[in-house]
Enzyme design. Sequence first.
Site, short mmCIF file in Angstrom:
data_model
loop_
_atom_site.label_atom_id
_atom_site.label_comp_id
_atom_site.label_asym_id
_atom_site.label_seq_id
_atom_site.Cartn_x
_atom_site.Cartn_y
_atom_site.Cartn_z
CD GLU A 1 35.13 37.05 66.39
OE1 GLU A 1 34.97 37.67 67.36
OE2 GLU A 1 34.10 36.62 65.68
CB SER B 1 26.03 33.84 54.14
OG SER B 1 27.36 33.40 53.37
CE LYS C 1 30.00 36.50 59.68
NZ LYS C 1 30.32 35.39 60.50
C1 LIG Z 1 29.58 36.22 53.72
C2 LIG Z 1 30.01 35.29 54.88
N1 LIG Z 1 29.41 33.92 54.94
C3 LIG Z 1 29.70 33.04 55.79
C4 LIG Z 1 30.61 33.32 56.80
C5 LIG Z 1 30.94 32.18 57.70
O1 LIG Z 1 30.37 32.35 59.10
P1 LIG Z 1 29.25 31.55 59.81
O2 LIG Z 1 29.46 30.25 59.49
O3 LIG Z 1 29.01 32.11 61.17
O4 LIG Z 1 27.74 32.05 58.97
C6 LIG Z 1 31.27 34.50 56.89
C7 LIG Z 1 32.16 34.82 57.62
O5 LIG Z 1 33.03 35.58 57.70
C8 LIG Z 1 31.09 35.37 55.91
O6 LIG Z 1 31.56 36.73 55.63
#
Ligand SMILES: Cc1ncc(COP(=O)(O)O)c(C=O)c1O
Length: 408
Positions: free
Chosen positions: A108, A376, A86
């Site tokens: 959000e 992520s 993020k």
């Molecule tokens: C650690 C993490 N991975 C993935 C996501 C999913 O979001 P996105 O599909 O935009 O990567 C989030 C959303 O809050 C998240 O906190």
Amino acid sequence: MKERGYYAGFGGAYLPEVLVATFDELVEAFYRAKNDPSFWKEYTEIMASYSCRPTPLTFAGNLTAHFGGARIYVKREDLNHTGAHKANNVMGQGLLVKRMGKTRVIAETGAGQHGVATATMAAKFGFRCTIYMGEVDVNRQRPNVFWMERLGAEVVPVREGTRILKDAINEAFRDWVTNMDTTHYVLGTACGPHPFPEMVSYFQSIIGKEAREQILECEGRLPKRVYACVGGGSNALGVFRAFMDDPVELVGVEAGGKGLDTQEHASRLCSKDASIGVAQGYKTYFLQNSDGQMKETHSVAAGLDYVGVSPILASLKESGRVRFEAATDREVVEALSLTIRKEGLIPALESAHAFVQAFKEAPGMSPDDSIIINQSGRGDKDIFTVADAFGDPKWQAFIKAKAEEYHA
Ligand SMILES: Cc1ncc(COP(=O)(O)O)c(C=O)c1O
């Protein structure tokens, strides 16, 4: 509606008249920055000094030995400042806000990661900050709420609708309509009206740019497959974009919740429960009923618990360029447990969805092949959910003792 920002018919910008000028301003600022080479330089410099980029690509030797197939690499977005990908998006948008001369940001958040990242960016750049969060998510992600408030943000629990991410987005748009002159809405994923899908995935593309170079350095050739979880789609697009023209299979993993046949999931691209519609300013697959009312979604991972999905990913599904799968809550907890034990990595519950699918497929691949899993985010924020899932008695005793201490 503007005739721009479409991806094979998905996307667009379905806006109330009152927001059109604000979006025009944003589109112009974004393209001006994108075409200015000094902007990307400024962006990568701040990501290096403030958010530990480039994040490493870690060879998961123990998991590779365990599964006996493809060589498994993990792209470490968990090592960004604030613990998730993020940060890539918010720092990029923060630099744009400075260029636009605005003084307040709103956002959000579902899992709270985007809220913490936005509040952090606001603290660093000196912006006022308000975060909208569904009341359900406030309750399940309390540690992140605590940090957002410490960082100086006002956290507004949203009590409308089903009190999760989609409701927080609606509330953030309501705020923006009344405060456009001073305020920028830092949308957290590659959804929403144009230019957000393009802009958010542009900032997140730093993940794939690095990962592609790193795997070539480690392996001397491209990976066979790249795996990423899919909430709104920003980390997936971020890592996929650099491999789009390569002979590399791209696999997005959605929240299968309690199972795709239970209605308790958040799978828009590989369940039969979603259909194409327009909501929250853009056209994509939504989990909606025949009247266009949004359905309730479920996932153990708050960040994947969303009714819509990036219009760019919807178009990549239709073209067949990205394959979509779903992982159930149970599979996610198992994959998380294995990853912790074998590698000492603690992926976020969201990220663990990508691990599930990679673990299913790695054994069937050749040891000469490599795969990349995008981690992520880190799992510290999930301690309450994960401790419950494992039924950890020592943790429960600790919480009970804390509760008694507060009662006393
Ligand atoms: C650690 C993490 N991975 C993935 C996501 C999913 O979001 P996105 O599909 O935009 O990567 C989030 C959303 O809050 C998240 O906190």
